[in-house]
Write an enzyme that holds these catalytic residues in place. Structure first.
Site, short mmCIF file in Angstrom:
data_model
loop_
_atom_site.label_atom_id
_atom_site.label_comp_id
_atom_site.label_asym_id
_atom_site.label_seq_id
_atom_site.Cartn_x
_atom_site.Cartn_y
_atom_site.Cartn_z
N ASP A 32 -11.70 -11.30 -16.20
CA ASP A 32 -10.46 -11.98 -15.81
C ASP A 32 -10.41 -12.12 -14.29
O ASP A 32 -10.72 -11.17 -13.56
CB ASP A 32 -9.26 -11.15 -16.33
N ASN A 88 -1.65 -12.46 -26.32
CA ASN A 88 -0.35 -13.12 -26.18
C ASN A 88 -0.32 -14.45 -26.93
O ASN A 88 -1.24 -15.25 -26.78
CB ASN A 88 -0.06 -13.36 -24.70
N GLN A 95 1.95 -15.87 -22.78
CA GLN A 95 0.72 -16.68 -22.82
C GLN A 95 0.80 -17.78 -21.77
O GLN A 95 1.80 -18.50 -21.69
CB GLN A 95 0.52 -17.30 -24.21
N HIS A 101 -7.14 -16.08 -26.73
CA HIS A 101 -8.00 -15.11 -26.06
C HIS A 101 -7.43 -13.72 -26.27
O HIS A 101 -6.23 -13.56 -26.48
CB HIS A 101 -8.13 -15.42 -24.56
N HIS A 103 -7.26 -9.96 -24.39
CA HIS A 103 -7.48 -9.20 -23.16
C HIS A 103 -8.02 -7.82 -23.53
O HIS A 103 -7.43 -7.14 -24.38
CB HIS A 103 -6.17 -8.97 -22.41
P1 AMP Z 1 -2.46 -15.07 -20.86
O1 AMP Z 1 -1.30 -14.81 -19.93
O2 AMP Z 1 -2.54 -14.11 -22.01
O3 AMP Z 1 -2.52 -16.51 -21.30
O4 AMP Z 1 -3.75 -14.76 -19.99
C1 AMP Z 1 -4.42 -15.68 -19.22
C2 AMP Z 1 -5.37 -14.89 -18.37
O5 AMP Z 1 -6.40 -15.75 -17.94
C3 AMP Z 1 -4.74 -14.29 -17.11
O6 AMP Z 1 -4.96 -12.88 -17.10
C4 AMP Z 1 -5.49 -14.98 -15.96
O7 AMP Z 1 -5.73 -14.11 -14.89
C5 AMP Z 1 -6.77 -15.40 -16.63
N1 AMP Z 1 -7.44 -16.60 -16.11
C6 AMP Z 1 -6.89 -17.81 -15.90
N2 AMP Z 1 -7.82 -18.69 -15.45
C7 AMP Z 1 -8.98 -17.99 -15.40
C8 AMP Z 1 -10.31 -18.33 -15.03
N3 AMP Z 1 -10.64 -19.56 -14.61
N4 AMP Z 1 -11.26 -17.38 -15.09
C9 AMP Z 1 -10.95 -16.12 -15.51
N5 AMP Z 1 -9.71 -15.74 -15.87
C10 AMP Z 1 -8.74 -16.66 -15.82
#
Ligand code: AMP
Ligand code: ZN
Length: 136
Positions: A32, A88, A95, A101, A103
């Protein structure tokens, strides 16, 4: 199916580079970019599904096996004390990227990561309502 406007489709399928810790035919697991803790990883299916409801059952089942495998490697390799699996669904649930995805968040004794909640109270009314959904 891939969604041409979805960043996680592009990352999962190698069109945008990311720090990949694991890959197989169905998944890519990346670090992440805004980690909650050292080793915070995201398990991305290669096929697009906006959320858990859209995810095919077969991929949903495999996702937990990948979490177990990669989680164990992170756990042993980083010497963490525990880990959270967080998934999420929907903006209200936090989300922000609408490609399913999971975590994997390594936890360390005394860390300040916050994935908790303040316990409420299960009322008789709510219990009856929710059990009613399931015909109980
Ligand atoms: P969510 O809030 O569950 O949708 O999580 C999205 C996650 O994706 C967050 O923890 C971000 O830090 C991560 N994220 C967003 N864009 C990228 C990216 N290009 N590479 C790696 N992580 C990302
Ligand atoms: Zn996608």
């Amino acid at each position: 199916m891939k969604d041409p406007n979805c960043i996680f489709c592009k990352i999962a399928n190698g069109e945008i580079p990311a720090a990949t810790v694991y890959e197989d035919d169905d998944f890519r697991v990346i670090l992440d970019l805004g980690p909650a803790s050292k080793g915070h990883a995201l398990i991305l299916p290669k096929e697009h599904a906006a959320n858990l409801f859209e995810l095919p059952d077969e991929i949903a089942a495999k996702a937990l096996v990948v979490a177990k495998k990669v989680g164990k490697q992170l756990f042993d390799g980083l010497g963490c004390d525990g880990f959270n699996l967080v998934q999420n669904n929907g903006e209200a649930a936090g989300q922000t990227v609408f490609h399913f995805h999971m975590h994997l968040i390594p936890r360390y004794k005394g860390d300040t990561v916050n994935v908790g909640w303040k316990p409420g109270e299960l009322t008789e009314e709510t219990k009856a309502q929710v059990l009613g959904i399931f015909g109980k």
